[in-house]
Design a protein around this motif. Structure first.
Motif, PDB file in Angstrom:
ATOM      1  N   GLY A  64      -6.393   5.229   3.731  1.00  0.00           N
ATOM      2  CA  GLY A  64      -5.236   4.234   3.970  1.00  0.00           C
ATOM      3  C   GLY A  64      -3.841   4.782   4.257  1.00  0.00           C
ATOM      4  N   ALA A  65      -3.352   5.651   3.149  1.00  0.00           N
ATOM      5  CA  ALA A  65      -2.108   6.437   3.218  1.00  0.00           C
ATOM      6  C   ALA A  65      -1.964   7.340   2.201  1.00  0.00           C
ATOM      7  N   ALA A  66      -1.266   8.403   2.391  1.00  0.00           N
ATOM      8  CA  ALA A  66      -0.919   9.412   1.657  1.00  0.00           C
ATOM      9  C   ALA A  66      -0.104   8.969   0.231  1.00  0.00           C
ATOM     10  N   LYS A  67      -0.117   9.697  -0.904  1.00  0.00           N
ATOM     11  CA  LYS A  67       0.375   9.339  -1.942  1.00  0.00           C
ATOM     12  C   LYS A  67       1.412  10.491  -2.149  1.00  0.00           C
ATOM     13  N   PRO A  68       2.416   9.992  -2.898  1.00  0.00           N
ATOM     14  CA  PRO A  68       3.590  11.140  -3.289  1.00  0.00           C
ATOM     15  C   PRO A  68       2.993  12.469  -4.002  1.00  0.00           C
ATOM     16  N   LYS A  71      -8.358   6.144   8.129  1.00  0.00           N
ATOM     17  CA  LYS A  71      -8.186   4.537   8.225  1.00  0.00           C
ATOM     18  C   LYS A  71      -9.656   3.875   7.859  1.00  0.00           C
ATOM     19  N   ILE A  72      -9.742   3.265   7.000  1.00  0.00           N
ATOM     20  CA  ILE A  72     -11.172   2.887   6.507  1.00  0.00           C
ATOM     21  C   ILE A  72     -11.449   1.373   6.496  1.00  0.00           C
ATOM     22  N   GLY A  73     -10.371   0.572   7.113  1.00  0.00           N
ATOM     23  CA  GLY A  73     -10.462  -0.824   6.993  1.00  0.00           C
ATOM     24  C   GLY A  73      -9.452  -1.612   6.470  1.00  0.00           C
ATOM     25  N   PHE A  74      -8.313  -1.018   5.844  1.00  0.00           N
ATOM     26  CA  PHE A  74      -7.268  -1.811   5.098  1.00  0.00           C
ATOM     27  C   PHE A  74      -6.403  -2.179   6.206  1.00  0.00           C
ATOM     28  N   PRO A  75      -5.905  -3.540   6.289  1.00  0.00           N
ATOM     29  CA  PRO A  75      -5.128  -4.037   7.367  1.00  0.00           C
ATOM     30  C   PRO A  75      -3.528  -3.404   7.124  1.00  0.00           C
ATOM     31  N   GLU A  76      -3.262  -2.965   8.365  1.00  0.00           N
ATOM     32  CA  GLU A  76      -2.047  -2.074   8.386  1.00  0.00           C
ATOM     33  C   GLU A  76      -0.807  -2.839   7.770  1.00  0.00           C
ATOM     34  N   LYS A  77      -0.902  -3.964   7.941  1.00  0.00           N
ATOM     35  CA  LYS A  77       0.491  -4.908   7.591  1.00  0.00           C
ATOM     36  C   LYS A  77       0.545  -4.692   6.213  1.00  0.00           C
ATOM     37  N   LEU A  78      -0.598  -4.594   5.521  1.00  0.00           N
ATOM     38  CA  LEU A  78      -0.506  -4.268   3.800  1.00  0.00           C
ATOM     39  C   LEU A  78       0.308  -3.200   3.367  1.00  0.00           C
ATOM     40  N   PHE A  79       0.532  -2.202   4.189  1.00  0.00           N
ATOM     41  CA  PHE A  79       1.377  -1.045   3.904  1.00  0.00           C
ATOM     42  C   PHE A  79       2.772  -1.048   4.215  1.00  0.00           C
ATOM     43  N   GLU A  80       3.058  -2.249   4.984  1.00  0.00           N
ATOM     44  CA  GLU A  80       4.532  -2.401   5.472  1.00  0.00           C
ATOM     45  C   GLU A  80       5.359  -2.701   4.327  1.00  0.00           C
ATOM     46  N   THR A  81       4.773  -3.145   3.142  1.00  0.00           N
ATOM     47  CA  THR A  81       5.499  -3.661   2.201  1.00  0.00           C
ATOM     48  C   THR A  81       6.099  -2.284   1.356  1.00  0.00           C
ATOM     49  N   SER A  82       5.515  -1.249   1.353  1.00  0.00           N
ATOM     50  CA  SER A  82       5.831  -0.123   0.750  1.00  0.00           C
ATOM     51  C   SER A  82       7.261   0.199   0.940  1.00  0.00           C
ATOM     52  N   ASN A  83       8.043   0.886  -0.017  1.00  0.00           N
ATOM     53  CA  ASN A  83       9.358   0.930   0.267  1.00  0.00           C
ATOM     54  C   ASN A  83       9.705   2.633   0.030  1.00  0.00           C
ATOM     55  N   ILE A  84       8.460   3.244   0.221  1.00  0.00           N
ATOM     56  CA  ILE A  84       8.581   4.756   0.286  1.00  0.00           C
ATOM     57  C   ILE A  84       8.074   5.320   1.531  1.00  0.00           C
ATOM     58  N   GLU A  85       8.711   6.433   2.045  1.00  0.00           N
ATOM     59  CA  GLU A  85       8.475   7.002   3.381  1.00  0.00           C
ATOM     60  C   GLU A  85       8.689   8.537   3.395  1.00  0.00           C
ATOM     61  N   LEU A  86       7.713   9.143   4.047  1.00  0.00           N
ATOM     62  CA  LEU A  86       7.828  10.661   4.253  1.00  0.00           C
ATOM     63  C   LEU A  86       8.674  10.806   5.610  1.00  0.00           C
ATOM     64  N   VAL A  87       9.691  11.689   5.372  1.00  0.00           N
ATOM     65  CA  VAL A  87      10.361  12.247   6.691  1.00  0.00           C
ATOM     66  C   VAL A  87       9.593  13.051   7.470  1.00  0.00           C
ATOM     67  N   ASP A  88       9.008  12.512   8.633  1.00  0.00           N
ATOM     68  CA  ASP A  88       8.207  13.274   9.599  1.00  0.00           C
ATOM     69  C   ASP A  88       8.874  13.548  10.841  1.00  0.00           C
ATOM     70  N   ASP A  89       8.291  14.188  11.688  1.00  0.00           N
ATOM     71  CA  ASP A  89       9.056  14.373  12.993  1.00  0.00           C
ATOM     72  C   ASP A  89       9.324  13.312  13.753  1.00  0.00           C
ATOM     73  N   LYS A  90       8.461  12.202  13.583  1.00  0.00           N
ATOM     74  CA  LYS A  90       8.545  11.234  14.503  1.00  0.00           C
ATOM     75  C   LYS A  90       9.817  10.166  14.105  1.00  0.00           C
ATOM     76  N   LEU A  91      10.138  10.312  12.746  1.00  0.00           N
ATOM     77  CA  LEU A  91      11.191   9.598  12.140  1.00  0.00           C
ATOM     78  C   LEU A  91      12.479  10.345  12.432  1.00  0.00           C
ATOM     79  N   ALA A  92      12.245  11.805  12.348  1.00  0.00           N
ATOM     80  CA  ALA A  92      13.475  12.815  12.394  1.00  0.00           C
ATOM     81  C   ALA A  92      14.039  12.758  14.066  1.00  0.00           C
ATOM     82  N   LYS A  93      13.003  12.603  14.929  1.00  0.00           N
ATOM     83  CA  LYS A  93      13.581  12.546  16.566  1.00  0.00           C
ATOM     84  C   LYS A  93      14.485  11.376  16.722  1.00  0.00           C
ATOM     85  N   ALA A  94      14.045  10.264  16.280  1.00  0.00           N
ATOM     86  CA  ALA A  94      14.856   8.956  16.397  1.00  0.00           C
ATOM     87  C   ALA A  94      16.220   9.278  15.652  1.00  0.00           C
ATOM     88  N   PHE A  95      16.626  10.033  15.037  1.00  0.00           N
ATOM     89  CA  PHE A  95      17.942  10.263  14.458  1.00  0.00           C
ATOM     90  C   PHE A  95      18.756  11.251  15.096  1.00  0.00           C
TER      91      PHE A  95
END
Length: 504
Positions: free
Chosen positions: A182-186, A204-228
């Motif tokens: 589903g998603a990595a953990k801290p 990804k084993i079948g968890f609806p992606e929208k359930l992860f949208e409510t998480s308020n913790i994010e890893l700063v990855d290359d994709k996010l960095a490029k946007a800045f």
């Protein structure tokens, strides 16, 4: 990339089953398929499962059954009978397919010989919710396995790692690869847990992606960095890319303001000033001719310098306060008055670092609700701000979040994995960097880097996130061995980070 806490993952699992109608056995089957696909490329002949009593053990039994169906020999060491419906179901199927199960109570010579016959081990002892101490028997087993050259894969998280903060007490299964769901953990990223995780793969084993949208913790990855990445318009001039002033320096720390100024210059700020005592001014002038260096009235910064500094503030965008500034009583009073003044409210950002944080710890209310203030403490400084022991705050997301909310501020708790929080309680983890950053001067370089990014148009929060990522990535891209790196050498690699991000 969104991360989730173990408790959040448990809730996502529950909602997937109860609200979306996905059977729990199907989720376990999908997890087993992900594990199977990870194992098959290694063409193992004999696979050993380590199975706990919970659903991690169930995932391992299910994966083992799939391997048995392929004709691979699979055995299991059972640490307790399966305790959940799903684990019991897959335990039974595993045995039906011919899987051999051996109960484990202690590490004997016979078990050691048995383990050595396998060429891959799948760890399904404990999951992401593990806390506390491993038993002596399990410690013996894990330490023995860790010493072997057998390839090791962990189910969800290596057994023994706390999924919240990465603590290991006292040891963990040292995986070559970890397949999480589903998603990595801290706990996958915080040290020492990260050292045991190996290559992390998210299935990804079948968890609806929208359930992860409510998480308020994010890893700063290359994709996010490029946007800045700040925009560099071709017709821009020095005023276009902003003006920074570094306020700091003392007879003891003459290089701190220099390194902060270097960070601002190398990240792209158009003009950089320093406001320092005369001794520091000489160091800056001799090393960075690009900097406009202004001296204080005396050997330390005092309230007598406020008038001059207030006039300078009218001509700049961002301010860094504290790098090498010292703790003289007069200087502490200077910092208090500066941060409390109406003048600094007009700035895009005020980065409060080093001994300016010492001054803030005396009157923490001066940072309350100041939207343009950014705090950059290391654990010792954050300990002073929160009145908590250093051991209580390292890798403690809740402590950082609570402080940011309570003080209505934004900050980064610097570390091997830095924790960034805003006043709303949102969290970003940055794991770029290496031990080359574990040197005096790195924090000064970071403060100047952040200021330079705000000067170029990033919001204070964006600069905090991107600046941390950027400096860490510069350390990673350096060709020199990390132990030989210094803050100024890391700044020399800033160009490589820009080039790297543009290729993504």
């Amino acid at each position: 990339m969104k991360l989730v806490f173990p408790k959040q993952m448990k809730e996502i699992d529950r909602r997937t089953i109860e609200e979306f109608g996905i059977p729990s056995l199907l989720l376990m089957e999908n997890a087993a398929t992900a594990l199977e696909h990870e194992i098959i490329p290694f063409s193992p002949h004999k696979v050993l499962l380590l199975c706990g009593s919970g659903n991690n053990g169930g995932d391992a039994y299910a994966a083992g059954r799939k391997l048995l169906a392929r004709g691979i020999e699979v055995s299991a060491l059972r640490i307790g009978m399966p305790s959940t419906r799903e684990a019991r179901f897959n335990y039974k199927l595993f045995k039906n397919f011919g899987g051999k199960v051996y109960g484990f109570k202690a590490l004997t010579e016979k078990i050691k010989c048995f383990i050595k016959k396998h060429d891959l081990v799948l760890d399904g002892l404990f999951g992401v919710g593990f806390k506390g101490m491993l038993s002596a028997e399990i410690i013996d087993l894990i330490e023995y396995l860790n010493a072997l050259s057998i390839f090791k894969i962990a189910v969800d998280i290596p057994s023994g790692i706390n999924g919240i903060n990465g603590t290991v007490n006292p040891v963990a299964f040292k995986a070559d690869t970890t397949v999480t769901f589903g998603a990595a953990k801290p706990g996958h990223y915080f040290f020492p847990g990260h050292s045991f995780t190996g290559l992390l793969k998210i299935a990804k084993i079948g968890f609806p992606e929208k359930l992860f949208e409510t998480s308020n913790i994010e890893l700063v990855d290359d994709k996010l960095a490029k946007a800045f990445l700040p925009e560099r318009i071709p017709w821009g001039h020095k005023g276009t890319f902003g003006k920074v002033c570094i306020v700091g320096g003392s007879s003891k720390y003459t290089g701190a303001a220099l390194l902060a100024a270097l960070g601002s210059i190398r990240i792209g700020a158009g003009m950089v000033y320093t406001f320092t005592p005369k001794e520091t001014q000489r160091v800056v002038r001799n090393s960075l001719p690009e900097v406009i260096s202004i001296a204080s009235k005396s050997a330390i910064l005092t309230s007598e310098d406020l008038e001059t500094l207030h006039a300078l503030i009218d001509d700049i965008d961002t301010l860094v306060v504290g790098t090498g500034i010292g703790r003289a009583d007069e200087t502490v009073e200077f910092v208090k008055k500066l941060l409390s003044s109406e003048k600094v409210k007009s700035l895009k950002a005020v980065i409060i670092d080093a001994d300016a944080l010492y001054a803030v710890s005396k009157v923490p209310e001066i940072i309350m609700g100041r939207e343009n203030f950014l705090l950059t403490p290391h654990p010792g400084e954050f300990s002073r701000l929160t009145r908590k022991a250093v051991e209580e705050i390292v890798n403690n997301i809740d402590a950082v979040k609570s402080f940011a909310r309570e003080m209505e501020t934004r900050l980064i708790l610097k570390g091997a994995v830095s924790i960034i929080a805003n006043e709303s309680g949102n969290i970003w983890l940055n794991n770029t960097g290496n031990t080359g950053l574990a040197k005096a001067g790195s924090g000064d370089l970071l403060s100047g880097t952040i200021a330079g990014l705000v000067a170029q148009g990033l919001s204070p929060l964006e600069a905090l996130i991107f600046g941390s990522y950027f400096m860490g990535k510069a350390a990673e891209l350096a060709q020199e061995y990390e132990a030989t790196l210094s803050a100024s050498m890391i700044a020399d690699n800033y160009g490589k980070v820009f080039e790297y991000l543009k290729t993504l």
